[in-house]
Design a protein around this motif. Structure first.
Motif, PDB file in Angstrom:
ATOM      1  N   SER A   2       0.960   9.141   5.091  1.00  0.00           N
ATOM      2  CA  SER A   2       1.922   8.758   6.121  1.00  0.00           C
ATOM      3  C   SER A   2       3.264   9.420   5.822  1.00  0.00           C
ATOM      4  O   SER A   2       3.533   9.809   4.698  1.00  0.00           O
ATOM      5  N   THR A   3       4.078   9.522   6.815  1.00  0.00           N
ATOM      6  CA  THR A   3       5.364  10.187   6.591  1.00  0.00           C
ATOM      7  C   THR A   3       6.308   9.263   5.823  1.00  0.00           C
ATOM      8  O   THR A   3       6.334   8.069   6.073  1.00  0.00           O
ATOM      9  N   PRO A   4       7.075   9.841   4.920  1.00  0.00           N
ATOM     10  CA  PRO A   4       7.973   8.996   4.132  1.00  0.00           C
ATOM     11  C   PRO A   4       9.012   8.330   5.030  1.00  0.00           C
ATOM     12  O   PRO A   4       9.596   8.985   5.897  1.00  0.00           O
ATOM     13  N   VAL A   5       9.208   7.065   4.851  1.00  0.00           N
ATOM     14  CA  VAL A   5      10.294   6.372   5.540  1.00  0.00           C
ATOM     15  C   VAL A   5      11.124   5.648   4.498  1.00  0.00           C
ATOM     16  O   VAL A   5      10.657   5.382   3.403  1.00  0.00           O
ATOM     17  N   GLY A 370      -5.873  12.767  -8.593  1.00  0.00           N
ATOM     18  CA  GLY A 370      -6.233  12.852  -7.178  1.00  0.00           C
ATOM     19  C   GLY A 370      -6.665  11.509  -6.616  1.00  0.00           C
ATOM     20  O   GLY A 370      -6.753  10.506  -7.330  1.00  0.00           O
ATOM     21  N   ASP A 371      -6.965  11.491  -5.311  1.00  0.00           N
ATOM     22  CA  ASP A 371      -7.284  10.237  -4.626  1.00  0.00           C
ATOM     23  C   ASP A 371      -8.733   9.800  -4.817  1.00  0.00           C
ATOM     24  O   ASP A 371      -9.053   8.621  -4.657  1.00  0.00           O
ATOM     25  N   ILE A 392      10.555   4.175 -10.999  1.00  0.00           N
ATOM     26  CA  ILE A 392       9.381   4.786 -10.358  1.00  0.00           C
ATOM     27  C   ILE A 392       9.899   5.774  -9.324  1.00  0.00           C
ATOM     28  O   ILE A 392      10.718   5.426  -8.468  1.00  0.00           O
ATOM     29  N   ASN A 393       9.445   7.023  -9.434  1.00  0.00           N
ATOM     30  CA  ASN A 393       9.900   8.031  -8.487  1.00  0.00           C
ATOM     31  C   ASN A 393       9.271   7.756  -7.125  1.00  0.00           C
ATOM     32  O   ASN A 393       8.147   7.262  -7.046  1.00  0.00           O
ATOM     33  N   PRO A 394      10.012   8.031  -6.040  1.00  0.00           N
ATOM     34  CA  PRO A 394       9.509   7.703  -4.700  1.00  0.00           C
ATOM     35  C   PRO A 394       8.107   8.267  -4.429  1.00  0.00           C
ATOM     36  O   PRO A 394       7.294   7.615  -3.763  1.00  0.00           O
ATOM     37  N   GLU A 395       7.808   9.435  -4.958  1.00  0.00           N
ATOM     38  CA  GLU A 395       6.490  10.030  -4.708  1.00  0.00           C
ATOM     39  C   GLU A 395       5.372   9.160  -5.300  1.00  0.00           C
ATOM     40  O   GLU A 395       4.349   8.901  -4.657  1.00  0.00           O
ATOM     41  N   ALA A 396       5.576   8.703  -6.527  1.00  0.00           N
ATOM     42  CA  ALA A 396       4.580   7.831  -7.157  1.00  0.00           C
ATOM     43  C   ALA A 396       4.509   6.487  -6.433  1.00  0.00           C
ATOM     44  O   ALA A 396       3.435   5.906  -6.261  1.00  0.00           O
ATOM     45  N   TRP A 397       5.672   5.988  -6.003  1.00  0.00           N
ATOM     46  CA  TRP A 397       5.715   4.726  -5.248  1.00  0.00           C
ATOM     47  C   TRP A 397       4.861   4.848  -3.986  1.00  0.00           C
ATOM     48  O   TRP A 397       4.048   3.982  -3.688  1.00  0.00           O
ATOM     49  N   TRP A 399       2.434   6.927  -3.350  1.00  0.00           N
ATOM     50  CA  TRP A 399       1.007   7.053  -3.666  1.00  0.00           C
ATOM     51  C   TRP A 399       0.412   5.683  -3.999  1.00  0.00           C
ATOM     52  O   TRP A 399      -0.668   5.322  -3.541  1.00  0.00           O
ATOM     53  N   TYR A 400       1.161   4.931  -4.773  1.00  0.00           N
ATOM     54  CA  TYR A 400       0.736   3.579  -5.154  1.00  0.00           C
ATOM     55  C   TYR A 400       0.536   2.728  -3.886  1.00  0.00           C
ATOM     56  O   TYR A 400      -0.485   2.067  -3.714  1.00  0.00           O
ATOM     57  N   PHE A 401       1.511   2.786  -3.012  1.00  0.00           N
ATOM     58  CA  PHE A 401       1.490   1.994  -1.784  1.00  0.00           C
ATOM     59  C   PHE A 401       0.399   2.471  -0.823  1.00  0.00           C
ATOM     60  O   PHE A 401      -0.434   1.691  -0.363  1.00  0.00           O
ATOM     61  N   ASP A 402       0.363   3.782  -0.572  1.00  0.00           N
ATOM     62  CA  ASP A 402      -0.549   4.334   0.443  1.00  0.00           C
ATOM     63  C   ASP A 402      -1.990   4.402  -0.042  1.00  0.00           C
ATOM     64  O   ASP A 402      -2.904   3.998   0.670  1.00  0.00           O
ATOM     65  N   VAL A 403      -2.179   4.928  -1.259  1.00  0.00           N
ATOM     66  CA  VAL A 403      -3.548   5.198  -1.709  1.00  0.00           C
ATOM     67  C   VAL A 403      -4.149   3.979  -2.412  1.00  0.00           C
ATOM     68  O   VAL A 403      -5.211   3.499  -2.043  1.00  0.00           O
ATOM     69  N   VAL A 404      -3.449   3.454  -3.408  1.00  0.00           N
ATOM     70  CA  VAL A 404      -4.000   2.299  -4.139  1.00  0.00           C
ATOM     71  C   VAL A 404      -4.026   1.067  -3.241  1.00  0.00           C
ATOM     72  O   VAL A 404      -5.026   0.355  -3.171  1.00  0.00           O
ATOM     73  N   GLY A 405      -2.933   0.818  -2.544  1.00  0.00           N
ATOM     74  CA  GLY A 405      -2.830  -0.403  -1.738  1.00  0.00           C
ATOM     75  C   GLY A 405      -3.214  -0.217  -0.285  1.00  0.00           C
ATOM     76  O   GLY A 405      -3.086  -1.159   0.501  1.00  0.00           O
ATOM     77  N   ASP A 406      -3.697   0.963   0.075  1.00  0.00           N
ATOM     78  CA  ASP A 406      -4.085   1.249   1.461  1.00  0.00           C
ATOM     79  C   ASP A 406      -3.010   0.838   2.462  1.00  0.00           C
ATOM     80  O   ASP A 406      -3.325   0.347   3.559  1.00  0.00           O
TER      81      ASP A 406
END
Ligand code: 6R9
Length: 651
Positions: A2-5, A370-371, A392-397, A399-406
């Protein structure tokens, strides 16, 4: 992707069920800091007191009339709060779920009733071994339920536990034993980590041969791997034999709120590690309150914090917070990447984990894989994710939110320290809008501020040094054995304020963005290491004349260790010597303190008064030689030129 907001809210589904939206749970921040006595008096009711406190807070941060006391006439026992009070309603509920290192080994569940019995048996055994109120007990165990049992058994009889992380080497164990004056050490034959045995008992044996450890009378040994170890009679005793005939009940010690609960050593910017002392009442109130608030705890949650009990996060958010709240806490002995990079997510599916709390370094390491290892698992049980230990750098945040937490689960980025006992700055999920990379806002009752180098308070959107203007119940009370050091370290830089050692930015919405340590502490994979400790290990080598250590940005670890070493005259640099020095550091401090890059330095940049200019060394390590800043005070500018020329290339 998703696009960063910038602003992310918890989903409507999460918010609808969030504790913070239940009736009667208003988060009135303004009220909490306007009348802290009323606020913290009310919060203290969540704990069972033998004698309820009538005095809530007694605090003064001014050096000449310094005191920090909470609930000072209250009496309680921490283990009773974590065990006995749940027996009636939660006796058969899982208190601890244990997932071993080896995925093929079977998991174990310990109910509150069973945990109570095991803690009581060990507490009785400790009493029989001569341990009583105020005695210090060192705990050096793997990530097994017995670690929590040992901590609670100490708490039951009023002994002060001092947990040493299993990654520390004999010298570090010995220093901590000596400083704390421990009478007893609890350890295991070995631990498991990623399929490899860790020689815990052998490390304790080696530590006890070192000076300053004569206070130790008994070593209690847990049989865990069944590996071969030496038992020294009569000093060494098997845990299972010591508890065998003990009753499953144990009269808890009646403790004053301000009696010590534990000591935990942490690195500071100068000298040897500090014994951070936490007391009983305020700490327990704060750990349990923040655990419920920040993690939106519900009765049927399966909560997993991946920290080791050797760190403060394990103390507050594996043992005391969750168990005081009657939660089910998962303990995991293994590592995130063994047997493969899917392990965390497999464990989540296996035990239907609902709340997951880990560190940015683990997130970044897994993101690199990777995912696919994540997507191979369901993770449907998850509803909340947490982060702790470093920015936590925004990029890792993302990934954590989008990929791990769907993109379903709020992320709570929790800022706090060993010294603070519990979380101070964090979103309250369902209430606080999140921004990737920001720990967001102070929790109720917490008053952060930013100051400049002169201690002038800065207002609005700005950047400065992070301080706390007032106390909270979980605040450390002293440096064990050195109260003056406590005052000097935290309350002298900016008189009347607690200085965190962190730099921080505050944005236009009042959100806090921690930028990292501003003192001589390096945060390697969320582990605090003082540069002074590393330097003294290096100069212990007979060929080393001088050493200076700084941190540099590291993709996975957050910060890496960069050492500048000057050899004695007539000594020649070599790869062999580099290896020797690295081995020396690991031997003196432990494997967590490896050097990432070592640069031979013909000389170190110094002021004319002989002070090493670390600011310059940091910039060279960061590969930013164009940002060295003012170098006019250098005694010998050519030193810097040669260091820049010879810089090691990290990577
Ligand atoms: C709990 C713990 C404390 C130091 C602290 C800061 C860093 C911790 C953070 C964070 C940015 C977060 N830190 N959490 N920085 N965002 N969410 O880690 O205690 O080991 O004492 O370390 O860690 O620099 O000062 P401790």
């Amino acid at each position: 992707m998703s696009t960063p907001v910038d602003h992310i809210s918890a989903s409507a589904e999460f918010t609808a069920k969030a504790n913070s939206h239940k009736e009667g749970v208003a988060f009135d921040y303004a009220q909490s800091v306007r009348d802290p006595d009323a606020f913290w008096g009310r919060i203290a009711e969540r704990i069972d007191w033998v004698k309820s406190p009538t005095r809530i807070r007694n605090v003064n941060f001014d050096a000449d009339d310094f005191r920090i006391r909470w609930y000072e006439d209250g009496e309680l026992n921490a283990s009773v709060n974590c065990l006995d009070r749940h027996l009636e309603t939660r006796g058969d509920k899982a208190a601890i779920v244990f997932e071993p290192d080896d995925p093929a080994a079977s998991a174990q569940t310990i109910t509150y009733r069973q945990l109570h019995a095991r803690v009581c048996k060990l507490a009785n055994a400790l009493r029989e071994l001569g341990i009583g109120k105020g005695d210090r007990v060192t705990i050096y165990l793997p990530m097994v339920p017995d670690a929590a049992i040992a901590m609670l058994a100490c708490a039951r009889i009023g002994a002060v536990h001092m947990v040493v992380f299993g990654g520390f080497a004999p010298q570090s164990i010995a220093d901590r034993i000596a400083d704390s004056g421990s009478k007893l050490v609890v350890t295991a034959d070995e631990g498991w980590r990623g399929g490899k045995a860790v020689p815990l008992k052998a490390n304790v044996d080696a530590a006890l041969k070192l000076s300053g450890t004569a206070s130790v009378e008994t070593v209690l040994v847990l049989r865990h791997t069944g590996g071969d170890i030496d038992m020294h009679s009569p000093r060494d005793r098997w845990w299972h034999e010591a508890v065998e005939d003990q009753p499953e009940a144990c009269e808890p010690a009646r403790m004053n709120a301000e009696d010590p609960l534990f000591i935990l050593y942490t690195s500071g910017s100068t000298g040897k590690p500090k014994g951070v002392l936490h007391t009983t009442g305020g700490y327990l109130v704060y750990a349990s309150y923040t655990h419920e608030t920040v993690f939106d705890l519900k009765e049927d949650d399966v909560y997993w914090c991946t920290a080791d009990v050797g760190w403060i996060t394990g103390h507050s958010y594996i043992v005391y917070g969750p168990l005081a709240n009657g939660a089910t806490a998962l303990m995991f002995e293994g590592v995130p990447t063994w047997p493969d990079a899917s392990r965390f997510w497999q464990v989540i599916d296996k035990h239907q984990v609902t709340i997951f709390y880990t560190a940015p370094t683990a997130i970044r390491a897994l993101m690199r894989e990777g995912d696919a290892p994540v997507k191979a698992t369901s993770r449907k049980s998850l509803r909340l994710l947490g982060s702790v230990g470093e920015p936590i750098n925004p990029e890792a945040w993302r990934w954590y939110f989008d990929v791990v937490g769907d993109a379903r689960c709020p992320v709570v980025d929790t800022w706090w320290q060993t010294e603070t006992g519990g979380i101070l700055i964090s979103p309250v999920p369902g209430v606080t809008e999140m921004k990737p990379g920001s720990a967001t806002l102070p929790l109720p009752g917490v008053q952060p501020a930013l100051v400049d180098a002169q201690g002038e308070r800065l207002e609005g959107a700005t950047e400065g040094n992070l301080v706390l203007m007032d106390s909270w119940p979980g605040q450390m009370r002293t440096v064990y054995g050195d109260h003056q050091r406590f005052i000097d370290t935290y309350f002298k830089t900016y008189p009347g304020m607690y200085f965190t050692g962190d730099g921080c930015r505050r944005d236009e919405d009042g959100y806090y963005w921690i930028t990292g340590r501003v003192d001589d502490v390096i945060n390697v994979s969320g582990h605090r290491i003082g540069t002074a400790e590393l330097e003294s290990a290096l100069v212990a080598h007979p060929k080393v004349a001088e050493a200076a250590v700084v941190g540099f940005p590291h993709d996975i670890k957050g910060q890496g260790v960069y050492a500048y070493v000057t050899l004695k005259q007539d000594e020649a640099p070599s790869d062999g010597l580099k290896k020797e020095l690295n081995a020396l550091v690991r031997q003196e401090i432990g494997p967590i303190a490896s050097i990432d890059h070592l640069q031979w330095a013909p000389g170190l940049p110094k002021t004319r008064s002989g002070k090493i200019m670390r600011r310059i060394l940091r910039k060279i390590a960061e590969n930013a030689p164009d940002q060295l800043g003012d170098t006019s005070t250098l005694a010998d500018p050519t030193v810097v030129e040669s260091l820049v020329r010879e810089r090691q290339v990290p990577g």
